[in-house]
Design an enzyme around this catalytic site. Sequence first.
Site, PDB file in Angstrom:
ATOM      1  N   ARG A  41      43.280  33.262  37.267  1.00 16.64           N
ATOM      2  CA  ARG A  41      43.396  34.674  37.603  1.00 16.64           C
ATOM      3  C   ARG A  41      42.585  35.558  36.657  1.00 16.64           C
ATOM      4  O   ARG A  41      42.013  36.564  37.044  1.00 16.64           O
ATOM      5  CB  ARG A  41      44.868  35.092  37.587  1.00 16.64           C
ATOM      6  CG  ARG A  41      45.106  36.490  38.112  1.00 16.64           C
ATOM      7  CD  ARG A  41      46.533  36.935  37.860  1.00 16.64           C
ATOM      8  NE  ARG A  41      47.513  35.992  38.387  1.00 16.64           N
ATOM      9  CZ  ARG A  41      47.938  35.995  39.636  1.00 16.64           C
ATOM     10  NH1 ARG A  41      47.452  36.867  40.477  1.00 16.64           N
ATOM     11  NH2 ARG A  41      48.836  35.129  40.037  1.00 16.64           N
ATOM     12  N   GLY A  75      58.802  43.065  44.204  1.00 20.51           N
ATOM     13  CA  GLY A  75      59.909  42.581  45.025  1.00 20.51           C
ATOM     14  C   GLY A  75      59.471  41.930  46.315  1.00 20.51           C
ATOM     15  O   GLY A  75      60.288  41.368  47.026  1.00 20.51           O
ATOM     16  N   GLU A  80      48.563  27.503  51.882  1.00 26.61           N
ATOM     17  CA  GLU A  80      47.655  28.618  52.202  1.00 26.61           C
ATOM     18  C   GLU A  80      46.356  28.090  52.801  1.00 26.61           C
ATOM     19  O   GLU A  80      45.798  28.671  53.748  1.00 26.61           O
ATOM     20  CB  GLU A  80      47.360  29.440  50.953  1.00 26.61           C
ATOM     21  CG  GLU A  80      48.544  30.238  50.454  1.00 26.61           C
ATOM     22  CD  GLU A  80      48.268  30.876  49.101  1.00 26.61           C
ATOM     23  OE1 GLU A  80      47.127  30.796  48.635  1.00 26.61           O
ATOM     24  OE2 GLU A  80      49.210  31.437  48.517  1.00 26.61           O
TER      25      GLU A  80
END
Length: 1028
Positions: free
Chosen positions: A16, A44, A78
């Site tokens: 990242r 959330g 994914e």
Amino acid sequence: MVESRCIPQFQRRRHRKNFVGHLYKALVQKGIYTYKDDESLQRGDLIGPTLLKAIRESRIAIIIFSENYADSSWCLDELKYIMQCMDERGQIVMPIFYNVEPSHVRKQQGKYGEAFLEHELKNNNKVGSWRKALESAGSLAGWEPNHIANGHESKCIEEIVETISHKLHPIISSVNEDLVGIEARIQEFKSKLDIGSKEVRMVGIWGVGGGGKTTLAYSVYDAISSEFDGCCFIENIREESCKHGLQRLQERILYDVLKQKEEVKRVEEGRQKIKSRLYHKNVLIVLDDVSQLDHLKALAGSHDWFGEGSRIVITTRDCHLLNCHKVDVVHNIGLLNNKEAIKLFSKHAHQGNKPIQDYKLFSEKVVSYAGGLPLALKVIGCFLCDKDMNEWISAIARLKEIPDTDIVEKLKISFDGLKTVEKELFLDIACFYRKDFMNQAMEKLDACGFHPVIGVKVLIQRALITVSDGAFDMHDLVQEMGHYIVRGEHPRNPEKHSRIWISKHVRNICAMDASTELDKIQAIRYFPKPRANRNAPLQVNANMKKLRLIECKYLPGSSLPANFLSGELCYIGLWNSGQRQLWEGYKYLPNLRYINLFSMKNLIMTPDFDGLPNLEKFMLIECGHLEDIHPSIGRSKRLAFLQIEYCCSLKFSPPSSMSKKLTTLRISHCPKLFDVSEFEQIHHDMIGREVAVYEQYSTNLFATCIASCCGNFGGDIEPKKQPDKVAVDVECCLDEPSLPHNNISRIGLQLSHKGLRKLYIGYCGLGDDIGGELPNLQVLDLRGNKSSRINFTFLQLPRLKWLNVSGCKNLVELLELPSSISVLTADDCPSLECIGNMLNCKWLWKVSLMREYAGPIVGDILDSMGQGKAVEDHFFSLALPAYDAKFEFVDRFVRTCERFTMVLPHESWYDEFCGVLICIVTRMYDPLFTIILKPEIGNYFQSEVWEPEPDRFSQTYVGYVSFNLLKRHTPWWNSAWYNMISISVTGVEKSKFRFDNKTRFGGALVPRKSKGDVQTRKVAPDYSQVMG
């Protein structure tokens, strides 16, 4: 959620903040919206479902395969979904193999094999689909950073971003398919941007409000933004700068391009920051709706603020701003054609591309009303989209009287930015002078003190008016906006409007009683329709204290209504009206500058000019009963222009004490003005009052009659026998005027005025004797007179440039032309045999002998013009009727529709030849010639040798063009680069019968003079080297 254009998919824990972080930053700086889960997700959110939605809505998925990628079951899930989107939705998948071999991914070897051994124990039911996804993804073409630029990671990222950008380009462009006619406009504008060239380029988009400037800028921005290092689109600068200041807009540019927040406290600080931070970057910046030059100075001050290849696009309603800022190209936005307008209107009114059949006629009416303006088509279309046919009919009828405020207010922005005098000028043009010839209207506007020369330029630059075929024009809705402004808050009370142009409103106002306040009215134009009741009484009872302009046709009454005559009055124009006099008695009108009286059949008296101290222009045309002009005109000190035409009863010309400011005198078709019979009638009554009256007029005659006994008078009047007491052969001149005498056989003019620059005396029966002193005269027009010989020895005209003697049927000789003459026009002079010694006319460059001419003088004219000063560095032209004479320098003609091309003989042609002589036979009237030097021989049109034939529709033009002139107008001149001359001609056919649309060309090079030459030598070219 905003649709993602690009989403990277990777092993998040490890990458990242390194490679993926750099790639993300580069994509964003390129203007590519890129999804990044740690920034895009709300706190959330469930990562899995949210990411799946982002994947599904993305255009491109970038899969970053690393060594530990297969360890994550989440990544593999994914990947499976990404490959499913590729198969089902056509999503573009682009893999990056970061420190891993593609074969290991495809075959699940190495670290990938080890990871799958564990997955078979924990997720055995998913392993099969994961392997299939890895095999498919690993087979796709992608990048291996270790093998690009010797492992230089930043170079690899640059290549990846560039490729993604090009992949996205056609997708982005397809968004514009819903914008009618946008594709062709984008391509045209992109050609002006010249994408790919390294220069910094500023391009303006200019046009009327609501014309689609912002839409075009947006579309082009979307289409090309991916090709730049940084991009920024700032819209509505006119309003945003007022609300938030230019500093906020400067901060916006820095943030959008650099992706970093920069605080700007002062405009000058912002200028310096933009220049210092962007001068090395290739950027695309769009500045939308710029209204002040300060906006451009603060946001894009000059070309050197930006890096190589940058493009700055500016949209504005004011072309003046673009010119002042020295933009490279100004693109005039084109309105929609009829087909495009129907399509756009139908999209909004019918929710489709075509109008519903029953509504087709009404749709065409709306399109005609909108005139191709996209804003109007959208606004009206949206308004009508849920209306039935009766409501359509009502709405369209209402639009003709009450324009839509949304449209008007948008257009009115351009008006609001004008100065007060420019607003008044625009409203006069919108209400009175649309479709009128500009030059004529400008004189009236100037009389009103509007300074139209500069004002009209401003209105054109603001896209409020145009000039088409010499006449004022504007968009229909812009004119409606002008009418809307004039009506203001009282649309149904014309007496409260500043301008009145509708005939029924004029009649209603004139019928109002004296108690009505009419102090708002500034200008009236009364042009009733041909079938209107022209004899209706038009008497104004109430005072018009602010009236400055009156223009009326068919106005009844013996004089103007007294209350029309305000002290503010600047202009009076009357056509075909019945007045015997303009007003009764003496009137003091200190601001009246211009009077124009046309076809006033009943007029017998001009006003007392002592009450018009500032009159500058006075015109009398077709006033058939007018016999005299009030002698006070001689005391009109500011009169600069006097025109008297077709006044067949007028007997005496203006006095010599005319204004020193008089620069133009135009007299034509006034046969009694210089009629010998008038003098003879007075001569019969020599004893008593008649003689005294004549002598009183004679002492002040400006154009005084000369009487002599020699020559033949051009008319048919027989001299009458006069008493022996009358003196013989005495001239009536300015200094010593005298009475006419017996044996009068010829009449001429004696002229003297130091300020006169233009003199027109045509079709007045003048004879040969013309004399006097006009030291500043530049234009002399003697058309249609009866002179047989005009000798300029008796006229002192040291500055004369233009002479016209066309239509003088009896003219045989023109003697001693002034040496200053530049242009001589002698069309339709069949008797002309001699133009004297023209060698003294060193500046003569143009001679016209159309219709009929005496052949022998042509050679003399060519010889004289060829030796003059005008041709040393310039050119000359000779216009003749149909070809019936041969010129020595042309041995044959070629006939072609296109052009004539002559090959230059060798590289030193410029040193040996001074220019080129051209002869063209064509049916075009007043043709335009284009002469081009070319560096190489290209393809030529077929031509044929032409033998001269009689042709009454053709005209012959002989011209000379010097190479020095071409040199001055050719950039980067080097004679060795050019080896041919191309000559083309365009114009309007003289005859409507097009028997043969081909033009005949002939030409020759003219050698330079050697020291011993007396005159220029002309040689015929080698026609083996001449091609049509």
